[in-house]
Structure formats: C-alpha cells, structure tokens
Design a protein around this motif. Structure first.
Motif, PDB file in Angstrom:
ATOM      1  N   LYS A   1       0.831  -1.207   0.000  1.00  0.00           N
ATOM      2  CA  LYS A   1       0.000   0.000   0.000  1.00  0.00           C
ATOM      3  C   LYS A   1       0.866   1.256   0.000  1.00  0.00           C
ATOM      4  O   LYS A   1       0.581   2.207  -0.727  1.00  0.00           O
ATOM      5  N   LEU A   2       1.908   1.248   0.816  1.00  0.00           N
ATOM      6  CA  LEU A   2       2.799   2.403   0.869  1.00  0.00           C
ATOM      7  C   LEU A   2       3.486   2.620  -0.476  1.00  0.00           C
ATOM      8  O   LEU A   2       3.577   3.751  -0.964  1.00  0.00           O
ATOM      9  N   ILE A   3       3.959   1.544  -1.093  1.00  0.00           N
ATOM     10  CA  ILE A   3       4.641   1.663  -2.388  1.00  0.00           C
ATOM     11  C   ILE A   3       3.676   2.197  -3.445  1.00  0.00           C
ATOM     12  O   ILE A   3       4.022   3.080  -4.247  1.00  0.00           O
ATOM     13  N   SER A   4       2.441   1.692  -3.455  1.00  0.00           N
ATOM     14  CA  SER A   4       1.460   2.123  -4.468  1.00  0.00           C
ATOM     15  C   SER A   4       1.146   3.606  -4.338  1.00  0.00           C
ATOM     16  O   SER A   4       1.097   4.335  -5.343  1.00  0.00           O
ATOM     17  N   ILE A   5       0.936   4.083  -3.097  1.00  0.00           N
ATOM     18  CA  ILE A   5       0.599   5.505  -2.939  1.00  0.00           C
ATOM     19  C   ILE A   5       1.823   6.378  -3.188  1.00  0.00           C
ATOM     20  O   ILE A   5       1.706   7.490  -3.705  1.00  0.00           O
ATOM     21  N   ALA A   6       3.017   5.869  -2.863  1.00  0.00           N
ATOM     22  CA  ALA A   6       4.242   6.624  -3.159  1.00  0.00           C
ATOM     23  C   ALA A   6       4.432   6.747  -4.671  1.00  0.00           C
ATOM     24  O   ALA A   6       4.857   7.801  -5.171  1.00  0.00           O
ATOM     25  N   LEU A   7       4.122   5.688  -5.410  1.00  0.00           N
ATOM     26  CA  LEU A   7       4.209   5.753  -6.875  1.00  0.00           C
ATOM     27  C   LEU A   7       3.170   6.727  -7.431  1.00  0.00           C
ATOM     28  O   LEU A   7       3.441   7.457  -8.394  1.00  0.00           O
ATOM     29  N   ALA A   8       1.979   6.743  -6.818  1.00  0.00           N
ATOM     30  CA  ALA A   8       0.958   7.712  -7.242  1.00  0.00           C
ATOM     31  C   ALA A   8       1.435   9.138  -6.978  1.00  0.00           C
ATOM     32  O   ALA A   8       1.196  10.049  -7.784  1.00  0.00           O
ATOM     33  N   ALA A   9       2.119   9.350  -5.838  1.00  0.00           N
ATOM     34  CA  ALA A   9       2.666  10.670  -5.534  1.00  0.00           C
ATOM     35  C   ALA A   9       3.729  11.061  -6.560  1.00  0.00           C
ATOM     36  O   ALA A   9       3.791  12.214  -7.006  1.00  0.00           O
ATOM     37  N   LYS A  10       4.556  10.095  -6.948  1.00  0.00           N
ATOM     38  CA  LYS A  10       5.567  10.362  -7.979  1.00  0.00           C
ATOM     39  C   LYS A  10       4.891  10.759  -9.292  1.00  0.00           C
ATOM     40  O   LYS A  10       5.331  11.690  -9.989  1.00  0.00           O
ATOM     41  N   ASP A  11       3.805  10.077  -9.664  1.00  0.00           N
ATOM     42  CA  ASP A  11       3.078  10.415 -10.893  1.00  0.00           C
ATOM     43  C   ASP A  11       2.504  11.829 -10.812  1.00  0.00           C
ATOM     44  O   ASP A  11       2.464  12.561 -11.809  1.00  0.00           O
ATOM     45  N   HIS A  12       2.041  12.203  -9.611  1.00  0.00           N
ATOM     46  CA  HIS A  12       1.483  13.546  -9.451  1.00  0.00           C
ATOM     47  C   HIS A  12       2.563  14.607  -9.637  1.00  0.00           C
ATOM     48  O   HIS A  12       2.313  15.657 -10.240  1.00  0.00           O
ATOM     49  N   VAL A  13       3.764  14.345  -9.146  1.00  0.00           N
ATOM     50  CA  VAL A  13       4.873  15.279  -9.354  1.00  0.00           C
ATOM     51  C   VAL A  13       5.141  15.449 -10.849  1.00  0.00           C
ATOM     52  O   VAL A  13       5.387  16.556 -11.333  1.00  0.00           O
ATOM     53  N   THR A  14       5.087  14.340 -11.587  1.00  0.00           N
ATOM     54  CA  THR A  14       5.287  14.406 -13.042  1.00  0.00           C
ATOM     55  C   THR A  14       4.267  15.332 -13.689  1.00  0.00           C
ATOM     56  O   THR A  14       4.603  16.138 -14.569  1.00  0.00           O
ATOM     57  N   LYS A  15       3.008  15.257 -13.246  1.00  0.00           N
ATOM     58  CA  LYS A  15       1.960  16.136 -13.790  1.00  0.00           C
ATOM     59  C   LYS A  15       2.214  17.595 -13.422  1.00  0.00           C
ATOM     60  O   LYS A  15       2.025  18.494 -14.246  1.00  0.00           O
ATOM     61  N   LEU A  16       2.641  17.831 -12.173  1.00  0.00           N
ATOM     62  CA  LEU A  16       2.910  19.207 -11.744  1.00  0.00           C
ATOM     63  C   LEU A  16       4.015  19.837 -12.580  1.00  0.00           C
ATOM     64  O   LEU A  16       3.976  21.034 -12.874  1.00  0.00           O
ATOM     65  N   ILE A  17       4.999  19.036 -12.954  1.00  0.00           N
ATOM     66  CA  ILE A  17       6.114  19.557 -13.754  1.00  0.00           C
ATOM     67  C   ILE A  17       5.677  19.798 -15.191  1.00  0.00           C
ATOM     68  O   ILE A  17       6.027  20.803 -15.808  1.00  0.00           O
ATOM     69  N   ALA A  18       4.872  18.876 -15.725  1.00  0.00           N
ATOM     70  CA  ALA A  18       4.449  18.983 -17.126  1.00  0.00           C
ATOM     71  C   ALA A  18       3.474  20.141 -17.336  1.00  0.00           C
ATOM     72  O   ALA A  18       3.544  20.857 -18.343  1.00  0.00           O
ATOM     73  N   GLU A  19       2.548  20.337 -16.383  1.00  0.00           N
ATOM     74  CA  GLU A  19       1.511  21.368 -16.526  1.00  0.00           C
ATOM     75  C   GLU A  19       1.385  22.162 -15.230  1.00  0.00           C
ATOM     76  O   GLU A  19       0.482  21.903 -14.431  1.00  0.00           O
ATOM     77  N   PRO A  20       2.276  23.098 -14.992  1.00  0.00           N
ATOM     78  CA  PRO A  20       2.212  23.888 -13.756  1.00  0.00           C
ATOM     79  C   PRO A  20       0.872  24.614 -13.624  1.00  0.00           C
ATOM     80  O   PRO A  20       0.344  25.147 -14.601  1.00  0.00           O
ATOM     81  N   GLY A  21       0.322  24.619 -12.405  1.00  0.00           N
ATOM     82  CA  GLY A  21      -0.912  25.343 -12.132  1.00  0.00           C
ATOM     83  C   GLY A  21      -2.184  24.603 -12.481  1.00  0.00           C
ATOM     84  O   GLY A  21      -3.285  25.097 -12.225  1.00  0.00           O
ATOM     85  N   VAL A  22      -2.079  23.400 -13.054  1.00  0.00           N
ATOM     86  CA  VAL A  22      -3.275  22.672 -13.495  1.00  0.00           C
ATOM     87  C   VAL A  22      -3.685  21.599 -12.493  1.00  0.00           C
ATOM     88  O   VAL A  22      -4.874  21.385 -12.243  1.00  0.00           O
ATOM     89  N   HIS A  23      -2.703  20.934 -11.884  1.00  0.00           N
ATOM     90  CA  HIS A  23      -3.002  19.753 -11.069  1.00  0.00           C
ATOM     91  C   HIS A  23      -2.750  19.960  -9.575  1.00  0.00           C
ATOM     92  O   HIS A  23      -2.690  18.995  -8.819  1.00  0.00           O
ATOM     93  N   ALA A  24      -2.599  21.219  -9.152  1.00  0.00           N
ATOM     94  CA  ALA A  24      -2.223  21.471  -7.760  1.00  0.00           C
ATOM     95  C   ALA A  24      -3.210  20.855  -6.775  1.00  0.00           C
ATOM     96  O   ALA A  24      -2.821  20.295  -5.743  1.00  0.00           O
ATOM     97  N   ALA A  25      -4.506  20.931  -7.070  1.00  0.00           N
ATOM     98  CA  ALA A  25      -5.516  20.446  -6.123  1.00  0.00           C
ATOM     99  C   ALA A  25      -5.521  18.931  -5.997  1.00  0.00           C
ATOM    100  O   ALA A  25      -6.002  18.388  -4.999  1.00  0.00           O
ATOM    101  N   GLY A  26      -4.984  18.234  -6.987  1.00  0.00           N
ATOM    102  CA  GLY A  26      -5.040  16.769  -6.959  1.00  0.00           C
ATOM    103  C   GLY A  26      -4.076  16.121  -5.995  1.00  0.00           C
ATOM    104  O   GLY A  26      -4.129  14.912  -5.771  1.00  0.00           O
ATOM    105  N   GLY A  27      -3.169  16.909  -5.406  1.00  0.00           N
ATOM    106  CA  GLY A  27      -2.164  16.321  -4.531  1.00  0.00           C
ATOM    107  C   GLY A  27      -2.638  16.060  -3.120  1.00  0.00           C
ATOM    108  O   GLY A  27      -2.107  15.185  -2.430  1.00  0.00           O
ATOM    109  N   ALA A  28      -3.657  16.804  -2.650  1.00  0.00           N
ATOM    110  CA  ALA A  28      -4.104  16.674  -1.260  1.00  0.00           C
ATOM    111  C   ALA A  28      -4.565  15.258  -0.909  1.00  0.00           C
ATOM    112  O   ALA A  28      -4.160  14.714   0.133  1.00  0.00           O
ATOM    113  N   PRO A  29      -5.427  14.612  -1.737  1.00  0.00           N
ATOM    114  CA  PRO A  29      -5.861  13.251  -1.383  1.00  0.00           C
ATOM    115  C   PRO A  29      -4.700  12.258  -1.326  1.00  0.00           C
ATOM    116  O   PRO A  29      -4.674  11.368  -0.474  1.00  0.00           O
ATOM    117  N   ILE A  30      -3.725  12.426  -2.218  1.00  0.00           N
ATOM    118  CA  ILE A  30      -2.575  11.515  -2.234  1.00  0.00           C
ATOM    119  C   ILE A  30      -1.763  11.668  -0.960  1.00  0.00           C
ATOM    120  O   ILE A  30      -1.408  10.685  -0.303  1.00  0.00           O
TER     121      ILE A  30
END
Length: 668
Positions: free
Chosen positions: A84-113
């Motif tokens: 479970k920890l590895i899966s959510i950590a990988l999801a967090a890594k994916d969210h960082v990728t989105k933040l870098i690719a599209e700044p200002g678009v995905h900021a709200a999606g990080g809170a649940p992760i």
C-alpha cells in the motif's frame, strides 16, 4: 545559438530524478528491508525539492516537501514498507510528473494523495513519531550512532539567491540530535553591513546514525563557493551531567576530517563530475548527418585517387579514409545507449498490471548493458509495451488456473537483450498458457486470411497475430483484446528494418523475439554486381562467399540448394528476382547471408568489395518495396540499393518450404 531554457533544464533533471525514485520504490517493493534503497529514494526527493524551489516550480517544491516529510518516517524506521505504501508513493511520484508537465493545473489533486500517504505512515509500527526538531539538547550516543562536527560558511550571495540558513539547520536536525553554534566573528559594524551578504558561519555537533553522504546532501545546492568542513569525532566528550557537549573550536581540522572548499567537492571528484556532458539529441543527429556526408565524400576521393598516378593524392586519400573511419566509429559510439535505460520503464508497467489484473508476477530482466542506437531505442518503447501487456493479460493465467495446471502461483515474465552479430535480439518470454494454434487458425479462416484446406505451419500462423484487427481474445479488457496493439508492433519493427519471431508451446509459455539492427545510420557493406546494377549487402549479415557450382550455374534443373559442409542451404538467383536482362557472368558467386538461425544464399555476378555505407531512406513511394531497406551513394556518385537481408532470408525459407511441399506431394 539559442539560449538554454532553465525550465527545460529542470524538467530534464527532474525526469532523471523521478526515474531514480520510481526504480527505488519498485526495488523496495521486492526488498522492503533494504535501507540503502530508502536512502536513495529520499535523496531523490530531497534533490527534487531543492531543484523545484530553485527554478521557481513552487507547487513541485511544496508537494515534494510534504511527500518527503511523510517518507522521512519510513527512513527513520517509524513506518513499515508494504504494497500500500509503495502504491501511494508511486501515485505521488506520478502527481509530481503532472505538476512539472503542466504547472498550475493539477495542484488540487495532490491533497488526497498526501492524505492517504500520511494515513498509511501514521499506522506504521511507531504511530507517534518523535519531533526531532523540538530536541533542544543532544542525548548520549546510542548504539550505531556517530558524532560529527560540521562547520560551514555560506557564499556571500547566498541570501540574495534565496538560501535560508534556518532550513539548512532544520535539515541537519532531522538527521539526529545536534548542538548549533552561530559564529559572528566576521560581522562588521552596523554602518558597514550589506543586507544581502551572509556574515555568519556555523559550528554544529551532530549525533546521527547516518553517514557523511547524508550530511553532504543537505548542502547539495550550495557547494559551489561555500566552505564546508565535516569531521568525524571518534570519542565525543561527555559533560558532568552525561550529556554530549560541543568540543572546543580548533584552527585546523584533524587529518581525519573531510574538507570541501570553493566548489564543494571531495578531492578527486571534479574529474568524475566532468566525465560526462549533457548534449541535446538533435545535435547528435546533426553530427551523424555530417559524418555521413564525410564518408560519402571520402569514398569519392578514394575513387579519384584509385585512378590517379599521384602518390601524394593516394596517401592523403588513405589518411582521410582512416580518419573518417575513426570519426564514424566514435560518433556511432556516442549514439549508442544501454538498453537498460528502456527496460527500467517496464517494471512499473508490470507492477501496475499485476495489481489491476490480480496476478502475482515476477518480472526479470537481463542484458541491460546491451547497446543500441538511441534512435532505435526511442522507437522501441511502444512495441515493447504492447508485447508485455499481451504477455501479462493473455499469456499468464490467473492464480487459480496456474495452481490447477501445477504451476507456481507467481507467473514469470522475462525481458532479455543480447547481441547477435550486427543486430540485437530482444525477447519477451512468459511461462503462461501459450498460444492456442487451433483458435488462431479458426479466427484466420473466419476473417479470410487462411483457406480452410490450406496447410500452414505453426510459425506462419503465429505471425497472423500481427495482422491489423486480429485478436482471439474472448472479451475486450482495459488492457488488451481489440487486435490493435500487435499491429503497431509489426509496423514499428518493420520501419526499423527488424523482424519478429514467435515461438510458443501450449501450456508452457510464449517467446516473442524482436530482432533489430544496431544502428540506422552507417554500416559496413559488401558491394555486389547483378547484371549492370550494383547492390549493397550489410556486411554483418554475410557469413561467407562461395563460387556457384557449374552444375547449377545454368539453371540447376530444379536444384535450388547448396551443400555447404554438409548443410543444405537454399539460394536465390538475384538476376531472376530483379528480372535482369544483361548476360550473366561466366563464374557467378554465392553470398551466404543469415538472419537469426536461418541462412540463405544470394547468387550475384560479381563481388566488388567492402565499403562504408551511409543509409538513406527510400521515398514514401517505395515504402512498400520489401526487398530493399534503403539506398546509399557510392564514391562515383551513383546510387546502390541496400538489400533487406531479413526479407530475403524469409523469402528463401518460404521458397524452400514450397519446394519441399511440392516434392512431397509428387512422392505421394
């Protein structure tokens, strides 16, 4: 020359850090007790946070800071590592990728992760982590701890560039208990103070279980221009109350200290740091084009020198040939990339498919050091994704069926690469159910690809899975089943002048092998003449050359095989294949070529010699001509077509099978 975009520089570095983080997390999934992997993942997060803040990617820096804070509890052993920890950590890594690719678009999606990550960490084996930052006094050394003295002075412009010394000290406190002393010796009089200059320096005594690398990582973005001295204190002094105390300052560090000054690297590391250089891919492509033109010009010069009586011209031509050959090999070497850079991506794919399909999968790789032209590697990602997804979805059975078949519950998928001559063979092997020959045949007859009474070998039936829209799947899943992916694989590999072999045993598994040329730019070729035309055969595919026996030179009366040291090898008369009208030479030659395990002879009129061949793609008008893989410009300015050895070998094998079937039909 265009200026380097700082944002693009950050994105490129961030991609490498995120890949390192992902690989570390996937390794931790298999080896949760490996603390080195935890440290590697944490270092990637720490560097990414600092880089994000430095380049103005504040959303990235803030999210990674919270990610790092939660993951720090894992590093300190206060939370267990599990799926479970590895899966959510990988999801967090994916969210960082989105933040870098599209700044200002995905900021709200990080809170649940982050919320889920904190929840998982909070339910770890120590649910109430100690507030390290709140420790005012260091405690006596516990077992495994070491005491370090860190003395550092920041660059004069550190404050102006946004460095906050308080954050650096807080990071040191996170490593363990410490005493911090601010030294104000260099602070000038009030009227002389420059508010943008940092005058203070610090002396820190740190008790930690971490090594020197962890301490140096705190200063990773400040090493240029700063003074940093890290000293291991062998026997930390103890005060009257038993607490560790700061030793008296000394003017010179003892011989055991590690000094990092004016550049922040250990002695000898500057050579390592300068051993590699990041170069844009388009510059390498341009360099390769220039080298290709040079090779053509060198061949032209050699042609002129060969008919000249000027000894000096011949000497210069030979010298330029030597230099051009060396430059070609060096440039090709620069373009060669270990295929392991590609293999690492598929570990995450298999990890996610395992969770999605409910299958326990062991993913193995070998031959990561095998090198391929970067252009080939860039175009291989999609085909390999499709093949691996099919192996996992259609090939591997679910745990219940595997147990019923007497197999281990955990399925196995192996991705391997190996050099074979001037080609690389990449194989994807699974230990699943294997291909169902009867079902493939039934589907082929249903869609009109095979006549009901036709005799078709299993090898040829297996090739039908690459036909557009062909699928034997009983149901369409989110992973596969529409008959689209394998068609993409076939088209991509064909475009790379490669081939695909499929071997499958019912109930035991399937192996799909992609055979690809090492490079798409320059090769060594054998120049041959057929009639009045000249053709180039890739020298790496040539095994040997023999003279065509007189008994078969005039037509052979049905004999289309050569006996080469006891082995029967089918041969093709290129004069007939290319419908050449010019009279044949008296003594024709046979060039034995191979592709994979198969060999075929190509009958030519004359072998002209070897040359460096710059590959030029054929126009779109000729894209469906399978006999040729490209063209090259010769030294005299004429064009020679490059023979597609894989296609010719396949043609020869089919020709051989047709002859055998015809003879067996007559015998019956």
């Amino acid at each position: 020359m265009t200026a380097t975009d700082p944002n693009e520089t950050f994105r490129q570095e961030a991609r490498e850090l995120l890949e390192s983080l992902e690989q570390s997390l996937l390794d931790l999934d298999q080896n949760p007790e490996d603390r080195d992997l935890v440290d590697t993942a944490f270092r990637a997060l720490h560097t990414l946070k600092g880089s994000g803040a430095m380049f103005g990617f504040d959303e990235v820096a803030d999210f990674v800071h919270d990610f790092e804070t939660a993951f720090d509890q894992v590093r300190k052993g206060k939370a267990d590592i599990g799926p479970k920890l590895i899966s959510i950590a990988l999801a967090a890594k994916d969210h960082v990728t989105k933040l870098i690719a599209e700044p200002g678009v995905h900021a709200a999606g990080g809170a649940p992760i982050l919320g889920e990550l904190r929840s998982i960490v909070a339910t770890g084996k120590n649910a109430a982590p100690k507030d390290v930052a709140a420790v005012a006094e260091p405690t006596p050394l516990a077992e495994g701890m070491q005491s370090w003295r860190i003395r550092f002075r920041l660059p004069d412009d550190a404050l102006m560039l946004g460095t906050n010394p308080a954050l650096l000290l807080a990071e040191l406190r996170e490593l363990g208990d410490c005493i911090v002393t601010a030294l104000s010796d260099d602070v000038p009089l009030l009227e002389e103070i420059d508010v943008e200059v940092c005058y203070l320096h610090w002396d820190v005594v740190l008790n930690t279980t971490r090594g020197q690398d962890a301490i140096e990582d705190v200063f990773i973005f400040l090493r240029d221009g700063m003074d940093l001295n890290i000293e291991l204190i062998e026997a930390p002094p103890v005060g009257v109350n038993g607490d560790a105390v700061a030793p008296a300052l000394s003017a010179d560090a003892p011989s055991g200290a590690s000094k990092i000054k004016q550049g922040g690297r250990k002695p000898g590391s500057s050579e390592q740091a300068s051993s590699s250089l990041r170069v844009p891919a388009e510059r390498l492509d341009e360099l390769m084009d220039r080298v290709g033109e040079l090779v053509i010009a060198q061949a032209r010069l050699l042609q002129i020198a060969s008919v000249s009586d000027d000894g000096s011209l011949k000497a210069v031509a030979e010298e330029i040939e030597r230099l051009a050959s060396g430059l070609r090999d060096t440039t090709m070497g620069i373009r060669m990339v270990p295929i392991g850079t590609l293999f690492g991506r598929f570990r995450r794919l298999v990890h996610d498919l395992s969770s999605e399909l409910g299958k326990d999968i062991e993913f193995l790789t070998s031959g990561e050091e095998t090198e391929l032209d970067k252009t080939v590697i860039e175009r291989l990602a999609d085909p390999l994704v499709h093949v691996i997804r099919n192996s996992v979805d259609h090939g591997l059975e679910d745990p219940v069926r595997r147990a019923a078949a007497g197999k281990p519950v955990r399925g196995r998928v192996k991705l391997a690469a190996v050099h074979k001559g001037a080609e690389v063979a990449i194989s994807i092997t699974d230990d699943g159910a294997g291909l169902d020959v009867e079902r493939i045949r039934a589907k082929a007859e249903e869609v009109g690809l095979v006549a009901p009474d036709a005799k078709v070998a299993d090898h040829d039936l297996f090739q039908l899975i690459f036909h557009p829209g062909f699928s034997t799947a009983k149901e369409v899943t989110s992973v596969s089943g529409r008959g689209v992916g394998m068609d993409v694989v076939k088209r991509t590999i064909d475009a790379l002048r490669g081939s695909i072999d499929v071997v499958s045993t019912r109930g035991e598994g399937t192996t799909v092998t992609l055979r690809l040329p090492l490079t798409l730019a320059i090769i060594d070729g054998m120049l041959v003449r057929v009639g009045n035309s000249r053709y180039t055969i890739p020298l790496s595919a040539v095994e040997e050359c023999v003279e065509l026996p007189n008994a078969v030179s005039s037509g052979g009366k049905g004999r289309n095989f050569l006996n080469i040291r006891g082995s029967l090898i089918p041969f093709l008369r290129l004069r007939e294949l290319f419908k050449t009208q010019a009279p044949a030479d008296l003594h024709q030659k046979v060039v034995i070529v191979s592709a994979g395990e198969h060999r075929v002879g190509l009958v030519v009129d004359q072998i002209l010699g070897n040359n460096q061949t710059v590959i030029k793609s054929l126009s779109k008008l000729h894209s469906d001509v399978e006999t040729f893989s490209g063209a090259t410009i010769l030294g005299d300015g004429t064009v020679a077509l490059i023979l597609d050895v894989v296609h010719l070998v396949r043609f020869g094998q089919n020709f051989e099978e047709r002859l055998r079937n015809m003879h067996s039909g007559r015998a019956a």
